[in-house]
Design a protein around this motif. Structure first.
Motif, PDB file in Angstrom:
ATOM      1  N   GLU A 267       0.820  -1.204   0.000  1.00  0.00           N
ATOM      2  CA  GLU A 267       0.000   0.000   0.000  1.00  0.00           C
ATOM      3  C   GLU A 267       0.858   1.260   0.000  1.00  0.00           C
ATOM      4  O   GLU A 267       0.529   2.250  -0.665  1.00  0.00           O
ATOM      5  CB  GLU A 267      -0.957  -0.022   1.188  1.00  0.00           C
ATOM      6  CG  GLU A 267      -1.993  -1.128   1.099  1.00  0.00           C
ATOM      7  CD  GLU A 267      -3.067  -1.028   2.163  1.00  0.00           C
ATOM      8  OE1 GLU A 267      -4.261  -1.066   1.796  1.00  0.00           O
ATOM      9  OE2 GLU A 267      -2.711  -0.911   3.359  1.00  0.00           O
ATOM     10  N   LYS A 269       3.786   1.686  -1.317  1.00  0.00           N
ATOM     11  CA  LYS A 269       4.484   1.904  -2.588  1.00  0.00           C
ATOM     12  C   LYS A 269       3.546   2.105  -3.773  1.00  0.00           C
ATOM     13  O   LYS A 269       3.947   2.719  -4.766  1.00  0.00           O
ATOM     14  CB  LYS A 269       5.428   0.727  -2.875  1.00  0.00           C
ATOM     15  CG  LYS A 269       6.610   0.672  -1.923  1.00  0.00           C
ATOM     16  CD  LYS A 269       7.675  -0.291  -2.412  1.00  0.00           C
ATOM     17  CE  LYS A 269       8.915  -0.218  -1.518  1.00  0.00           C
ATOM     18  NZ  LYS A 269      10.016  -1.068  -2.007  1.00  0.00           N
ATOM     19  N   LEU A 270       2.309   1.620  -3.700  1.00  0.00           N
ATOM     20  CA  LEU A 270       1.457   1.626  -4.884  1.00  0.00           C
ATOM     21  C   LEU A 270       0.168   2.435  -4.746  1.00  0.00           C
ATOM     22  O   LEU A 270      -0.367   2.916  -5.757  1.00  0.00           O
ATOM     23  CB  LEU A 270       1.105   0.185  -5.290  1.00  0.00           C
ATOM     24  CG  LEU A 270       2.281  -0.720  -5.676  1.00  0.00           C
ATOM     25  CD1 LEU A 270       1.761  -2.093  -6.094  1.00  0.00           C
ATOM     26  CD2 LEU A 270       3.126  -0.109  -6.789  1.00  0.00           C
ATOM     27  N   TRP A 271      -0.387   2.559  -3.572  1.00  0.00           N
ATOM     28  CA  TRP A 271      -1.674   3.255  -3.441  1.00  0.00           C
ATOM     29  C   TRP A 271      -1.475   4.759  -3.672  1.00  0.00           C
ATOM     30  O   TRP A 271      -0.630   5.394  -3.038  1.00  0.00           O
ATOM     31  CB  TRP A 271      -2.279   3.012  -2.071  1.00  0.00           C
ATOM     32  CG  TRP A 271      -3.594   3.723  -1.872  1.00  0.00           C
ATOM     33  CD1 TRP A 271      -3.846   4.803  -1.070  1.00  0.00           C
ATOM     34  CD2 TRP A 271      -4.836   3.409  -2.517  1.00  0.00           C
ATOM     35  NE1 TRP A 271      -5.164   5.170  -1.155  1.00  0.00           N
ATOM     36  CE2 TRP A 271      -5.797   4.334  -2.048  1.00  0.00           C
ATOM     37  CE3 TRP A 271      -5.217   2.441  -3.447  1.00  0.00           C
ATOM     38  CZ2 TRP A 271      -7.121   4.321  -2.470  1.00  0.00           C
ATOM     39  CZ3 TRP A 271      -6.534   2.414  -3.866  1.00  0.00           C
ATOM     40  CH2 TRP A 271      -7.469   3.337  -3.391  1.00  0.00           C
ATOM     41  N   ASN A 272      -2.250   5.331  -4.599  1.00  0.00           N
ATOM     42  CA  ASN A 272      -2.082   6.743  -4.934  1.00  0.00           C
ATOM     43  C   ASN A 272      -3.301   7.587  -4.580  1.00  0.00           C
ATOM     44  O   ASN A 272      -3.389   8.751  -4.965  1.00  0.00           O
ATOM     45  CB  ASN A 272      -1.745   6.910  -6.422  1.00  0.00           C
ATOM     46  CG  ASN A 272      -2.839   6.383  -7.337  1.00  0.00           C
ATOM     47  OD1 ASN A 272      -4.015   6.357  -6.980  1.00  0.00           O
ATOM     48  ND2 ASN A 272      -2.455   5.943  -8.523  1.00  0.00           N
ATOM     49  N   GLY A 273      -4.235   7.006  -3.857  1.00  0.00           N
ATOM     50  CA  GLY A 273      -5.415   7.740  -3.441  1.00  0.00           C
ATOM     51  C   GLY A 273      -6.680   7.321  -4.142  1.00  0.00           C
ATOM     52  O   GLY A 273      -7.781   7.548  -3.622  1.00  0.00           O
ATOM     53  N   SER A 274      -6.546   6.682  -5.327  1.00  0.00           N
ATOM     54  CA  SER A 274      -7.748   6.231  -6.031  1.00  0.00           C
ATOM     55  C   SER A 274      -7.595   4.847  -6.659  1.00  0.00           C
ATOM     56  O   SER A 274      -8.591   4.233  -7.036  1.00  0.00           O
ATOM     57  CB  SER A 274      -8.145   7.236  -7.116  1.00  0.00           C
ATOM     58  OG  SER A 274      -7.080   7.442  -8.027  1.00  0.00           O
ATOM     59  N   ASN A 277      -0.992   1.804  -8.362  1.00  0.00           N
ATOM     60  CA  ASN A 277      -0.183   1.986  -9.563  1.00  0.00           C
ATOM     61  C   ASN A 277       0.212   0.640 -10.161  1.00  0.00           C
ATOM     62  O   ASN A 277       0.339  -0.360  -9.452  1.00  0.00           O
ATOM     63  CB  ASN A 277       1.087   2.776  -9.240  1.00  0.00           C
ATOM     64  CG  ASN A 277       0.807   4.229  -8.917  1.00  0.00           C
ATOM     65  OD1 ASN A 277      -0.212   4.790  -9.329  1.00  0.00           O
ATOM     66  ND2 ASN A 277       1.723   4.854  -8.191  1.00  0.00           N
ATOM     67  N   SER A 280       6.031  -0.058  -9.064  1.00  0.00           N
ATOM     68  CA  SER A 280       6.735   0.972  -8.312  1.00  0.00           C
ATOM     69  C   SER A 280       7.920   1.536  -9.068  1.00  0.00           C
ATOM     70  O   SER A 280       8.762   2.229  -8.483  1.00  0.00           O
ATOM     71  CB  SER A 280       7.214   0.398  -6.965  1.00  0.00           C
ATOM     72  OG  SER A 280       8.117  -0.683  -7.162  1.00  0.00           O
ATOM     73  N   ARG A 287       2.323   4.345 -13.603  1.00  0.00           N
ATOM     74  CA  ARG A 287       1.118   4.853 -12.961  1.00  0.00           C
ATOM     75  C   ARG A 287      -0.154   4.440 -13.721  1.00  0.00           C
ATOM     76  O   ARG A 287      -1.234   4.963 -13.446  1.00  0.00           O
ATOM     77  CB  ARG A 287       1.179   6.384 -12.844  1.00  0.00           C
ATOM     78  CG  ARG A 287       2.062   6.863 -11.704  1.00  0.00           C
ATOM     79  CD  ARG A 287       2.032   8.377 -11.557  1.00  0.00           C
ATOM     80  NE  ARG A 287       0.669   8.898 -11.383  1.00  0.00           N
ATOM     81  CZ  ARG A 287       0.025   8.936 -10.221  1.00  0.00           C
ATOM     82  NH1 ARG A 287       0.617   8.481  -9.126  1.00  0.00           N
ATOM     83  NH2 ARG A 287      -1.197   9.436 -10.133  1.00  0.00           N
ATOM     84  N   THR A 317     -10.992   1.606  -6.159  1.00  0.00           N
ATOM     85  CA  THR A 317     -10.196   1.062  -7.266  1.00  0.00           C
ATOM     86  C   THR A 317     -11.089   0.512  -8.366  1.00  0.00           C
ATOM     87  O   THR A 317     -10.877   0.785  -9.563  1.00  0.00           O
ATOM     88  CB  THR A 317      -9.256  -0.037  -6.749  1.00  0.00           C
ATOM     89  OG1 THR A 317      -8.372   0.515  -5.770  1.00  0.00           O
ATOM     90  CG2 THR A 317      -8.444  -0.643  -7.878  1.00  0.00           C
TER      91      THR A 317
END
Length: 470
Positions: A267, A269-274, A277, A280, A287, A317
């Motif tokens: 989470e 490294k990859l979760w960007n808010g919506s 990605n 990484s 992205r 997601t």
């Protein structure tokens, strides 16, 4: 439209190339050694390199079953694709499905030291490494000469071993077949041990190696990835749940300690808010919004396990994928494109990033159903019907391809993966064993004193491939 497509896609099981024989007709594997190796984690005995895997009695006379990946890709029971298609067999012919999983369990514990050349980079390696789940059960000599696929070295793929653990647990949970669980448990342990080597930095999360090392075998991925990382998290949880069912509580605790650490890394490294990605890395596609990024959560929910992430993140997601990968491509009338940039443009990184994969679209729809997004689910799946089966579509009746593009070009007619529509039916009519199973949070016993347990490092034999590729 759903019922029409659901039953029509079953054409593949008879028209796509199928072999079903009596067990007695398949000769046993050659034996090179009968020396056992005791695995203290599994409380089981697994064979040394070169020896024959344990055989499983065909107590119910199910026989041996093979089906092709597709008429253009001539390989039997291609496993990364069976991951999607297997819901049809599990729901309709569960004994056959368990037979296939037993075949792969045997294969995990086998090694074939034959040297083969991999076409993608011209390097040479070992045909079948012990501990690695094979890509397929072969072509010309199935069950014996594994891995007919030779584009990449699949012993370095990051999705096959987690997919094996996930399918085994799903089938175990759905059938409540304790004998099956005990038979395949040594292979589950071995598969988990093997994949751990790809945690390069010791943070409990596996990393991809900068080449297409998963089912998207033309789409490069580097570092922590949404697809393989999510599968790994799900496999840790599934292995823990299976271990508890078989009485291996210490093993389950180790898995869940690792799960908690790996989830935090994933989470972060990859979760960007919506959404998560693609990976990484720092490439233009890092992205990208991958339609298949929640494949691990799909299996987790399908197996009756607790969700990998907070429900709001899962739904956020899925909504992002629906809004971009589905609805921004021909208004949702041709399925979900594999990759979409956050600016709303299709990811043109490679052939596969810009394709719509029919089976992946169905599995995405199943995931949406699992999380209460019925309108989005059926709109997503309807795109495959409209493009592939309707009179206004491309005319792929009873030859559904693996993929098509926005302009209607197809790849690989008569393909296995579209059987994933049965994953939707699995949600709508789940197996009784899953419905009636007690809802146990696998995290509830995950506390272990600091430093007391190192997952599969101190007391478990490390399995290192001998191909020289690492």
């Amino acid at each position: 439209m759903y019922k029409i497509t659901l039953f029509n896609e079953l054409y593949f099981l008879v028209a796509g190339g199928t072999v079903w024989i009596d067990s007695d007709l398949s000769s046993s594997l050659p034996e090179d050694s009968d020396l056992p190796l005791h695995n203290s984690t599994c409380n089981s005995t697994v064979p040394l390199i070169g020896s024959s895997p344990p055989d499983f009695d065909d107590k119910e006379n199910v026989g041996k079953f093979l089906y092709l990946e597709g008429v253009e890709y001539f390989m039997w029971c291609t496993y990364d694709v069976h991951f999607y298609a297997s819901f049809a067999l599990l729901d309709l012919f569960p004994k056959i499905e368990l037979s296939i999983q037993r075949d792969f369990a045997r294969a995990v514990l086998r090694e074939d030291r034959t040297r083969v050349r991999f076409l993608a980079d011209g390097t040479w390696g070992t045909r079948k490494v012990i501990g690695a789940v094979p890509h397929d059960l072969g072509a010309h000599d199935p069950w014996h000469e594994l891995n007919a696929y030779n584009i990449h070295d699949t012993s370095r793929w990051k999705d096959l071993n987690p997919k094996f653990v996930l399918q085994v647990y799903r089938d175990f949970a759905a059938t409540d077949d304790m004998s099956f669980g005990k038979d395949v448990w040594p292979a589950v342990c071995t598969a988990m041990e093997y994949i751990e080597q790809f945690d390069r930095d010791g943070d409990c999360m596996i990393e991809n190696d900068g080449f297409p090392d998963q089912t998207y075998d033309a789409w490069t991925v580097l570092g922590v990835s949404a697809y393989c990382g999510c599968l790994w998290l799900a496999a840790l949880q599934a292995a823990a749940a299976m271990a508890r069912s078989l009485g291996h509580d210490d093993y389950a605790d180790r898995c869940m300690v690792k799960f908690a650490k790996a989830k935090h890394v994933f989470e972060a490294k990859l979760w960007n808010g919506s959404y998560f990605n693609y990976d990484s890395g720092t490439s233009y596609s890092s992205r990208s919004i991958q339609a298949d990024q929640l494949a691990g959560q799909w299996y987790t929910a399908s197996s009756g396990l607790p969700p990998l992430f907070d429900e709001d993140r899962i739904k956020c997601t899925l909504q992002k994928i629906f809004d971009y990968n589905v609805m921004r491509v021909k208004g949702g009338r041709i399925g979900a494109v594999n990759g979409m940039h956050p600016n709303g443009k299709v990811d043109e990184t490679c052939m596969q990033s810009r394709e719509i994969w029919t089976g992946v679209t169905y599995s995405l729809a199943a995931t949406m159903l699992l999380h209460g997004m019925e309108d989005q689910a059926f709109t997503t799946a309807q795109g495959i019907f409209l493009a592939g089966w309707s009179e206004e579509g491309y005319g792929y009746w009873f030859q559904t391809p693996e993929a098509w593009t926005i302009d209607g070009h197809y790849r690989s007619l008569i393909y296995m993966r579209p059987l994933a529509i049965w994953a939707m039916q699995h949600v709508l009519s789940p197996p009784r064993a899953i419905l009636e199973a007690p809802k146990v949070n696998t995290m509830e016993r995950a506390y272990v004193s600091p430093g007391a347990l190192q997952f599969l490092q101190d007391s478990v034999r490390k399995i290192t491939p001998k191909s020289g590729c690492f």
